[in-house]
Write a protein that holds these residues in place. Structure first.
Motif, PDB file in Angstrom:
ATOM      1  N   MET A   1       0.830  -1.197   0.000  1.00 35.57           N
ATOM      2  CA  MET A   1       0.000   0.000   0.000  1.00 35.57           C
ATOM      3  C   MET A   1       0.873   1.259   0.000  1.00 35.57           C
ATOM      4  SD  MET A   1      -2.844   1.245   2.767  1.00 35.57           S
ATOM      5  CE  MET A   1      -1.759   2.015   3.943  1.00 35.57           C
ATOM      6  N   PHE A   2       1.955   1.252   0.811  1.00 31.12           N
ATOM      7  CA  PHE A   2       2.777   2.460   0.928  1.00 31.12           C
ATOM      8  C   PHE A   2       3.573   2.727  -0.349  1.00 31.12           C
ATOM      9  CE2 PHE A   2       1.931   1.276   5.343  1.00 31.12           C
ATOM     10  CZ  PHE A   2       1.271   2.430   5.733  1.00 31.12           C
ATOM     11  N   SER A   3       3.966   1.657  -1.045  1.00 35.64           N
ATOM     12  CA  SER A   3       4.667   1.860  -2.313  1.00 35.64           C
ATOM     13  C   SER A   3       3.710   2.501  -3.314  1.00 35.64           C
ATOM     14  CB  SER A   3       5.214   0.534  -2.836  1.00 35.64           C
ATOM     15  OG  SER A   3       6.272   0.108  -1.997  1.00 35.64           O
ATOM     16  N   GLU A   4       2.455   2.058  -3.288  1.00 36.41           N
ATOM     17  CA  GLU A   4       1.439   2.650  -4.163  1.00 36.41           C
ATOM     18  C   GLU A   4       1.265   4.131  -3.813  1.00 36.41           C
ATOM     19  OE1 GLU A   4      -2.038   0.009  -4.428  1.00 36.41           O
ATOM     20  OE2 GLU A   4      -3.164   1.868  -4.752  1.00 36.41           O
ATOM     21  N   TRP A   5       1.233   4.415  -2.514  1.00 41.71           N
ATOM     22  CA  TRP A   5       1.121   5.824  -2.078  1.00 41.71           C
ATOM     23  C   TRP A   5       2.295   6.634  -2.627  1.00 41.71           C
ATOM     24  CZ3 TRP A   5      -0.583   6.399   3.775  1.00 41.71           C
ATOM     25  CH2 TRP A   5      -1.869   5.868   3.930  1.00 41.71           C
ATOM     26  N   ALA A   6       3.499   6.045  -2.559  1.00 43.16           N
ATOM     27  CA  ALA A   6       4.682   6.769  -3.043  1.00 43.16           C
ATOM     28  C   ALA A   6       4.556   7.031  -4.540  1.00 43.16           C
ATOM     29  CB  ALA A   6       5.947   5.975  -2.731  1.00 43.16           C
ATOM     30  N   GLU A   7       4.082   6.000  -5.269  1.00 42.62           N
ATOM     31  CA  GLU A   7       3.932   6.160  -6.728  1.00 42.62           C
ATOM     32  C   GLU A   7       2.926   7.258  -7.058  1.00 42.62           C
ATOM     33  OE1 GLU A   7       2.993   2.165  -7.894  1.00 42.62           O
ATOM     34  OE2 GLU A   7       5.060   1.546  -7.454  1.00 42.62           O
ATOM     35  N   LYS A   8       1.877   7.372  -6.220  1.00 43.01           N
ATOM     36  CA  LYS A   8       0.831   8.377  -6.479  1.00 43.01           C
ATOM     37  C   LYS A   8       1.181   9.747  -5.912  1.00 43.01           C
ATOM     38  CE  LYS A   8      -3.149   5.285  -6.727  1.00 43.01           C
ATOM     39  NZ  LYS A   8      -4.206   4.644  -5.939  1.00 43.01           N
ATOM     40  N   GLY A   9       2.354   9.854  -5.258  1.00 42.16           N
ATOM     41  CA  GLY A   9       2.771  11.147  -4.699  1.00 42.16           C
ATOM     42  C   GLY A   9       2.157  11.466  -3.350  1.00 42.16           C
ATOM     43  N   LYS A  10       1.548  10.451  -2.700  1.00 43.28           N
ATOM     44  CA  LYS A  10       0.908  10.740  -1.406  1.00 43.28           C
ATOM     45  C   LYS A  10       1.930  11.008  -0.303  1.00 43.28           C
ATOM     46  CE  LYS A  10      -3.561   8.399  -1.767  1.00 43.28           C
ATOM     47  NZ  LYS A  10      -4.500   7.510  -1.072  1.00 43.28           N
ATOM     48  N   ASP A  11       3.186  10.640  -0.546  1.00 39.36           N
ATOM     49  CA  ASP A  11       4.238  10.932   0.444  1.00 39.36           C
ATOM     50  C   ASP A  11       4.349  12.440   0.671  1.00 39.36           C
ATOM     51  OD1 ASP A  11       5.194  10.634  -2.341  1.00 39.36           O
ATOM     52  OD2 ASP A  11       7.060  11.437  -1.533  1.00 39.36           O
ATOM     53  N   LYS A  12       4.146  13.225  -0.389  1.00 38.90           N
ATOM     54  CA  LYS A  12       4.246  14.681  -0.244  1.00 38.90           C
ATOM     55  C   LYS A  12       3.096  15.205   0.610  1.00 38.90           C
ATOM     56  CE  LYS A  12       6.965  17.013  -1.809  1.00 38.90           C
ATOM     57  NZ  LYS A  12       8.258  17.322  -1.112  1.00 38.90           N
ATOM     58  N   GLY A  13       1.920  14.573   0.456  1.00 36.61           N
ATOM     59  CA  GLY A  13       0.755  14.960   1.272  1.00 36.61           C
ATOM     60  C   GLY A  13       1.013  14.667   2.738  1.00 36.61           C
ATOM     61  N   MET A  14       1.683  13.519   3.014  1.00 32.08           N
ATOM     62  CA  MET A  14       1.993  13.188   4.416  1.00 32.08           C
ATOM     63  C   MET A  14       2.988  14.200   4.968  1.00 32.08           C
ATOM     64  SD  MET A  14       2.077   9.070   4.722  1.00 32.08           S
ATOM     65  CE  MET A  14       3.271   8.679   3.450  1.00 32.08           C
ATOM     66  N   GLU A  15       3.949  14.565   4.111  1.00 33.82           N
ATOM     67  CA  GLU A  15       4.970  15.531   4.534  1.00 33.82           C
ATOM     68  C   GLU A  15       4.310  16.845   4.979  1.00 33.82           C
ATOM     69  OE1 GLU A  15       8.130  15.882   1.649  1.00 33.82           O
ATOM     70  OE2 GLU A  15       8.825  17.769   2.482  1.00 33.82           O
ATOM     71  N   SER A  16       3.377  17.341   4.172  1.00 31.22           N
ATOM     72  CA  SER A  16       2.755  18.612   4.577  1.00 31.22           C
ATOM     73  C   SER A  16       1.744  18.391   5.705  1.00 31.22           C
ATOM     74  CB  SER A  16       2.112  19.313   3.380  1.00 31.22           C
ATOM     75  OG  SER A  16       1.237  18.425   2.725  1.00 31.22           O
ATOM     76  N   GLY A  17       1.015  17.275   5.645  1.00 30.52           N
ATOM     77  CA  GLY A  17       0.002  17.009   6.677  1.00 30.52           C
ATOM     78  C   GLY A  17       0.603  16.760   8.058  1.00 30.52           C
ATOM     79  N   HIS A  18       1.798  16.162   8.109  1.00 33.89           N
ATOM     80  CA  HIS A  18       2.403  15.807   9.399  1.00 33.89           C
ATOM     81  C   HIS A  18       3.367  16.866   9.924  1.00 33.89           C
ATOM     82  CE1 HIS A  18       1.830  11.271   8.179  1.00 33.89           C
ATOM     83  NE2 HIS A  18       0.691  11.867   8.470  1.00 33.89           N
ATOM     84  N   ALA A  19       3.634  17.890   9.097  1.00 29.96           N
ATOM     85  CA  ALA A  19       4.724  18.830   9.435  1.00 29.96           C
ATOM     86  C   ALA A  19       4.515  19.518  10.791  1.00 29.96           C
ATOM     87  CB  ALA A  19       4.883  19.870   8.328  1.00 29.96           C
ATOM     88  N   ALA A  20       3.307  20.013  11.048  1.00 32.21           N
ATOM     89  CA  ALA A  20       3.091  20.775  12.292  1.00 32.21           C
ATOM     90  C   ALA A  20       3.350  19.875  13.505  1.00 32.21           C
ATOM     91  CB  ALA A  20       1.660  21.321  12.324  1.00 32.21           C
ATOM     92  N   SER A  21       2.857  18.639  13.449  1.00 35.01           N
ATOM     93  CA  SER A  21       3.056  17.723  14.582  1.00 35.01           C
ATOM     94  C   SER A  21       4.526  17.371  14.746  1.00 35.01           C
ATOM     95  CB  SER A  21       2.227  16.442  14.380  1.00 35.01           C
ATOM     96  OG  SER A  21       0.853  16.752  14.428  1.00 35.01           O
ATOM     97  N   VAL A  22       5.204  17.097  13.625  1.00 34.26           N
ATOM     98  CA  VAL A  22       6.621  16.695  13.701  1.00 34.26           C
ATOM     99  C   VAL A  22       7.477  17.842  14.249  1.00 34.26           C
ATOM    100  CG1 VAL A  22       8.649  16.122  12.289  1.00 34.26           C
ATOM    101  CG2 VAL A  22       6.519  14.848  12.001  1.00 34.26           C
ATOM    102  N   HIS A  23       7.205  19.062  13.819  1.00 41.31           N
ATOM    103  CA  HIS A  23       7.977  20.195  14.361  1.00 41.31           C
ATOM    104  C   HIS A  23       7.785  20.273  15.878  1.00 41.31           C
ATOM    105  CE1 HIS A  23       9.784  22.219  10.869  1.00 41.31           C
ATOM    106  NE2 HIS A  23       8.778  21.698  10.193  1.00 41.31           N
ATOM    107  N   ALA A  24       6.546  20.085  16.335  1.00 39.95           N
ATOM    108  CA  ALA A  24       6.289  20.127  17.787  1.00 39.95           C
ATOM    109  C   ALA A  24       6.986  18.964  18.482  1.00 39.95           C
ATOM    110  CB  ALA A  24       4.781  20.094  18.039  1.00 39.95           C
TER     111      ALA A  24
END
Ligand SMILES: C[S@@+](CC[C@H](N)C(=O)[O-])C[C@H]1O[C@@H](n2cnc3c(N)ncnc32)[C@H](O)[C@@H]1O
Length: 197
Positions: A1-24
């Motif tokens: 599933m995660f490889s499919e996400w990577a192929e579809k570019g969903k990794d970038k969505g996780m990067e922006s979606g998780h950024a605020a939490s990760v910075h904290a």
């Protein structure tokens, strides 16, 4: 599933979606730091947190580990000098320990996240090192309870108290739980922090 996400570019969505939490989360473990340290991101996806931690001048080495070869290939495309490693967890352990173990949105995909916490404590951390692990799927986050069925993927659902006990049982001291990155309609990422004696 995660490889499919990577192929579809969903990794970038996780990067922006998780950024605020990760910075904290990084703030909770004192990043940026004034002393040298090494770090690993477990379940690193496209490696964006490795690059964030690696931008701290005091981080002397950072590695990213992920079970998806496509995610790791993406990480290497973005940063061909970086240290990224494909490994299905929990069936792999690093050759040396780290001073900081970071993980975002990874632990609950495992069938036995409590055992993984023990391994992170015993095999991945140096003495005095710290773990910070963030999860958005937990019992009190009611919106997240439909995710396993919606995505047709296994998720281990634990309450905040169960995660805290799991951290203590794994051997961590000074365990703290925080809810970070709260926004409208989101009760926050459950960020768990602990230290190895
Ligand atoms: C929701 S993504 C989060 C990625 C990244 N931490 C982020 O915040 O953008 C979960 C990641 O955990 C990895 N993962 C899930 N189960 C794994 C396992 N058993 N071993 C290694 N990696 C795994 C997936 O390949 C995926 O990249």
């Amino acid at each position: 599933m995660f490889s499919e996400w990577a192929e579809k570019g969903k990794d970038k969505g996780m990067e922006s979606g998780h950024a605020a939490s990760v910075h904290a989360m990084l703030e909770l473990v004192g990043i940026p730091r004034s002393n040298d340290y090494t770090a690993v991101d477990v379940g690193c996806g496209n490696g964006w947190v490795c690059r964030l931690i690696g931008s701290d001048p005091k981080c002397t080495h950072v590695t990213g580990v992920d079970g998806s070869a496509t995610m790791i290939a993406k990480a290497k495309t973005i940063d061909n000098e970086g240290n990224y490693h494909v490994a299905k967890l929990p069936d792999w352990k690093p050759p040396t320990g780290f001073d900081l173990v970071h993980s975002m949105e990874f632990l609950y995909y495992l069938h036995d996240p409590k055992a993984m916490l023990r391994l992170l404590h015993d095999d991945w951390l140096n003495s005095g090192g710290m773990l910070v692990a963030g999860i958005d799927h937990y019992l009190e986050n009611e919106d997240s309870l439909s995710w396993p069925e919606a995505l047709n993927v296994h998720m281990t659902t634990l309450s905040k108290d169960e995660w805290k006990s799991a951290m203590n049982d794994a051997g961590f001291v000074d365990v703290e739980l925080h809810q970070v990155g709260k926004k409208d309609g989101f009760i926050g990422t459950l960020a768990m922090v602990g230290r190895k004696l």
